[in-house]
Design a protein around this motif. Structure first.
Motif, PDB file in Angstrom:
ATOM      1  N   GLU A  69      -2.257   2.951  66.773  1.00  0.00           N
ATOM      2  CA  GLU A  69      -1.983   2.833  68.211  1.00  0.00           C
ATOM      3  C   GLU A  69      -2.414   4.082  68.981  1.00  0.00           C
ATOM      4  O   GLU A  69      -2.758   4.005  70.158  1.00  0.00           O
ATOM      5  N   GLU A  70      -2.347   5.252  68.352  1.00  0.00           N
ATOM      6  CA  GLU A  70      -2.728   6.506  69.010  1.00  0.00           C
ATOM      7  C   GLU A  70      -3.656   7.298  68.096  1.00  0.00           C
ATOM      8  O   GLU A  70      -3.262   8.303  67.514  1.00  0.00           O
ATOM      9  N   MET A  71      -4.896   6.846  68.000  1.00  0.00           N
ATOM     10  CA  MET A  71      -5.879   7.521  67.162  1.00  0.00           C
ATOM     11  C   MET A  71      -6.225   8.880  67.762  1.00  0.00           C
ATOM     12  O   MET A  71      -6.237   9.060  68.976  1.00  0.00           O
ATOM     13  N   ASP A  72      -6.489   9.838  66.871  1.00  0.00           N
ATOM     14  CA  ASP A  72      -6.879  11.202  67.243  1.00  0.00           C
ATOM     15  C   ASP A  72      -5.767  11.991  67.919  1.00  0.00           C
ATOM     16  O   ASP A  72      -6.025  13.020  68.544  1.00  0.00           O
ATOM     17  N   SER A 105     -10.792  16.360  55.770  1.00  0.00           N
ATOM     18  CA  SER A 105     -11.200  15.415  56.803  1.00  0.00           C
ATOM     19  C   SER A 105     -12.635  15.667  57.246  1.00  0.00           C
ATOM     20  O   SER A 105     -13.120  16.805  57.225  1.00  0.00           O
ATOM     21  N   SER A 106     -13.292  14.627  57.696  1.00  0.00           N
ATOM     22  CA  SER A 106     -14.646  14.784  58.223  1.00  0.00           C
ATOM     23  C   SER A 106     -14.671  15.630  59.504  1.00  0.00           C
ATOM     24  O   SER A 106     -15.748  16.030  59.955  1.00  0.00           O
ATOM     25  N   LEU A 107     -13.518  15.958  60.049  1.00  0.00           N
ATOM     26  CA  LEU A 107     -13.473  16.860  61.201  1.00  0.00           C
ATOM     27  C   LEU A 107     -14.127  18.200  60.886  1.00  0.00           C
ATOM     28  O   LEU A 107     -14.620  18.885  61.773  1.00  0.00           O
ATOM     29  N   LYS A 108     -14.141  18.562  59.610  1.00  0.00           N
ATOM     30  CA  LYS A 108     -14.719  19.840  59.198  1.00  0.00           C
ATOM     31  C   LYS A 108     -16.241  19.840  59.276  1.00  0.00           C
ATOM     32  O   LYS A 108     -16.866  20.895  59.320  1.00  0.00           O
ATOM     33  N   ASP A 109     -16.854  18.665  59.283  1.00  0.00           N
ATOM     34  CA  ASP A 109     -18.315  18.569  59.227  1.00  0.00           C
ATOM     35  C   ASP A 109     -18.996  19.290  60.387  1.00  0.00           C
ATOM     36  O   ASP A 109     -20.040  19.920  60.199  1.00  0.00           O
ATOM     37  N   TYR A 110     -18.410  19.214  61.559  1.00  0.00           N
ATOM     38  CA  TYR A 110     -18.974  19.894  62.731  1.00  0.00           C
ATOM     39  C   TYR A 110     -19.139  21.382  62.458  1.00  0.00           C
ATOM     40  O   TYR A 110     -20.129  22.001  62.846  1.00  0.00           O
ATOM     41  N   TYR A 111     -18.157  21.967  61.769  1.00  0.00           N
ATOM     42  CA  TYR A 111     -18.225  23.397  61.431  1.00  0.00           C
ATOM     43  C   TYR A 111     -19.457  23.694  60.588  1.00  0.00           C
ATOM     44  O   TYR A 111     -20.159  24.674  60.811  1.00  0.00           O
ATOM     45  N   TYR A 112     -19.729  22.838  59.612  1.00  0.00           N
ATOM     46  CA  TYR A 112     -20.872  23.076  58.730  1.00  0.00           C
ATOM     47  C   TYR A 112     -22.210  22.855  59.441  1.00  0.00           C
ATOM     48  O   TYR A 112     -23.220  23.412  59.034  1.00  0.00           O
ATOM     49  N   TYR A 113     -22.224  22.079  60.498  1.00  0.00           N
ATOM     50  CA  TYR A 113     -23.451  21.866  61.265  1.00  0.00           C
ATOM     51  C   TYR A 113     -23.674  22.950  62.324  1.00  0.00           C
ATOM     52  O   TYR A 113     -24.806  23.292  62.624  1.00  0.00           O
ATOM     53  N   THR A 114     -22.578  23.482  62.895  1.00  0.00           N
ATOM     54  CA  THR A 114     -22.714  24.392  64.043  1.00  0.00           C
ATOM     55  C   THR A 114     -22.200  25.806  63.788  1.00  0.00           C
ATOM     56  O   THR A 114     -22.503  26.704  64.566  1.00  0.00           O
ATOM     57  N   GLY A 115     -21.372  25.981  62.765  1.00  0.00           N
ATOM     58  CA  GLY A 115     -20.793  27.298  62.511  1.00  0.00           C
ATOM     59  C   GLY A 115     -19.530  27.570  63.307  1.00  0.00           C
ATOM     60  O   GLY A 115     -18.985  28.668  63.266  1.00  0.00           O
ATOM     61  N   LYS A 116     -19.063  26.569  64.040  1.00  0.00           N
ATOM     62  CA  LYS A 116     -17.806  26.752  64.772  1.00  0.00           C
ATOM     63  C   LYS A 116     -16.960  25.483  64.676  1.00  0.00           C
ATOM     64  O   LYS A 116     -17.476  24.396  64.429  1.00  0.00           O
ATOM     65  N   TYR A 117     -15.665  25.655  64.882  1.00  0.00           N
ATOM     66  CA  TYR A 117     -14.738  24.525  64.803  1.00  0.00           C
ATOM     67  C   TYR A 117     -14.878  23.626  66.019  1.00  0.00           C
ATOM     68  O   TYR A 117     -15.048  24.099  67.147  1.00  0.00           O
ATOM     69  N   SER A 118     -14.737  22.332  65.788  1.00  0.00           N
ATOM     70  CA  SER A 118     -14.680  21.386  66.902  1.00  0.00           C
ATOM     71  C   SER A 118     -13.301  21.501  67.562  1.00  0.00           C
ATOM     72  O   SER A 118     -12.356  22.046  66.980  1.00  0.00           O
ATOM     73  N   LYS A 119     -13.186  20.966  68.757  1.00  0.00           N
ATOM     74  CA  LYS A 119     -11.888  20.965  69.459  1.00  0.00           C
ATOM     75  C   LYS A 119     -10.833  20.211  68.642  1.00  0.00           C
ATOM     76  O   LYS A 119      -9.678  20.624  68.576  1.00  0.00           O
ATOM     77  N   MET A 120     -11.241  19.109  67.997  1.00  0.00           N
ATOM     78  CA  MET A 120     -10.293  18.330  67.189  1.00  0.00           C
ATOM     79  C   MET A 120      -9.813  19.121  65.984  1.00  0.00           C
ATOM     80  O   MET A 120      -8.632  19.072  65.638  1.00  0.00           O
ATOM     81  N   LEU A 121     -10.705  19.845  65.333  1.00  0.00           N
ATOM     82  CA  LEU A 121     -10.301  20.639  64.178  1.00  0.00           C
ATOM     83  C   LEU A 121      -9.403  21.793  64.613  1.00  0.00           C
ATOM     84  O   LEU A 121      -8.406  22.090  63.954  1.00  0.00           O
ATOM     85  N   GLU A 122      -9.735  22.421  65.726  1.00  0.00           N
ATOM     86  CA  GLU A 122      -8.869  23.474  66.265  1.00  0.00           C
ATOM     87  C   GLU A 122      -7.479  22.920  66.571  1.00  0.00           C
ATOM     88  O   GLU A 122      -6.465  23.555  66.282  1.00  0.00           O
ATOM     89  N   TYR A 123      -7.437  21.739  67.187  1.00  0.00           N
ATOM     90  CA  TYR A 123      -6.174  21.069  67.504  1.00  0.00           C
ATOM     91  C   TYR A 123      -5.373  20.805  66.232  1.00  0.00           C
ATOM     92  O   TYR A 123      -4.170  21.083  66.171  1.00  0.00           O
ATOM     93  N   LEU A 124      -6.027  20.283  65.206  1.00  0.00           N
ATOM     94  CA  LEU A 124      -5.352  19.990  63.950  1.00  0.00           C
ATOM     95  C   LEU A 124      -4.778  21.259  63.325  1.00  0.00           C
ATOM     96  O   LEU A 124      -3.587  21.323  63.004  1.00  0.00           O
ATOM     97  N   ILE A 125      -5.605  22.280  63.164  1.00  0.00           N
ATOM     98  CA  ILE A 125      -5.156  23.511  62.499  1.00  0.00           C
ATOM     99  C   ILE A 125      -4.054  24.189  63.300  1.00  0.00           C
ATOM    100  O   ILE A 125      -3.032  24.600  62.737  1.00  0.00           O
ATOM    101  N   SER A 126      -4.226  24.300  64.605  1.00  0.00           N
ATOM    102  CA  SER A 126      -3.201  24.986  65.408  1.00  0.00           C
ATOM    103  C   SER A 126      -1.881  24.231  65.396  1.00  0.00           C
ATOM    104  O   SER A 126      -0.804  24.844  65.363  1.00  0.00           O
ATOM    105  N   THR A 127      -1.931  22.900  65.399  1.00  0.00           N
ATOM    106  CA  THR A 127      -0.696  22.112  65.356  1.00  0.00           C
ATOM    107  C   THR A 127      -0.005  22.281  64.003  1.00  0.00           C
ATOM    108  O   THR A 127       1.219  22.470  63.948  1.00  0.00           O
ATOM    109  N   LEU A 128      -0.758  22.227  62.923  1.00  0.00           N
ATOM    110  CA  LEU A 128      -0.160  22.427  61.596  1.00  0.00           C
ATOM    111  C   LEU A 128       0.477  23.810  61.502  1.00  0.00           C
ATOM    112  O   LEU A 128       1.622  23.950  61.065  1.00  0.00           O
TER     113      LEU A 128
END
Length: 162
Positions: free
Chosen positions: A16-19, A44-67
């Motif tokens: 019901e509330e993805m992402d 999670s595939s959220l990490k893939d952006y990091y391997y392509y760009t060298g920086k965290y995506s907003k979603m990955l930052e959100y996940l890590i900071s919330t945890l």
């Protein structure tokens, strides 16, 4: 060290509330961490952006900071390889200090790692609610009963001093 390999979608969110991290699911994960003394590695595939760009995506930052805001220690990301199973196996091979681990995932079977997999309902299924109490209990059981990492499948003999 005890490790939780964590997928995001289908584990911490709901159909019901993805992402969006569901607070109940977050605290279920926190219960696993608290009762086992484990840490988290993001698979999670959220990490893939990091391997392509060298920086965290907003979603990955959100996940890590919330945890981390609730006291869940995130120690790293699995590498980017062809399959999630290969990524986790690679991480295990390069971190021999892991005594036990569990994989929380809704999307992959991971045949070689099935003894450590807590398979949740796939995120795209209507009514899917993510991490449930039954998954928490199973994850805690896996983390607490596994005494050592079995490296025989890798052709490695590893004896850990106790």
């Amino acid at each position: 060290m005890k490790v939780i390999f964590l997928d995001f979608n289908g584990v911490l969110d709901t159909n019901e509330e993805m992402d969006v991290i569901n607070i109940d699911n977050l605290y279920r994960l926190k219960r696993i961490v608290d009762e086992t003394g484990s840490v988290v590695v993001i698979s999670s595939s959220l990490k893939d952006y990091y391997y392509y760009t060298g920086k965290y995506s907003k979603m990955l930052e959100y996940l890590i900071s919330t945890l981390e805001s609730v006291g869940i220690n995130v120690i790293g990301l699995t590498p980017k390889l062809l399959t999630r199973e290969e990524e986790i196996n690679s991480y295990l091979m390069s971190h021999l200090d892991i005594d036990s681990y569990v994989i929380l995932d809704d999307d992959y079977e991971m045949e070689s790692l099935s003894d450590h997999l807590v398979k949740l309902d796939n995120q795209i299924i209507p009514g899917q609610v993510g991490l449930e109490d039954k998954h928490v209990d199973k994850a805690i059981s896996i983390l607490n009963k596994t005494k050592s990492l079995n490296l025989k499948k890798f052709g490695i003999i590893y004896i850990k001093n106790i």
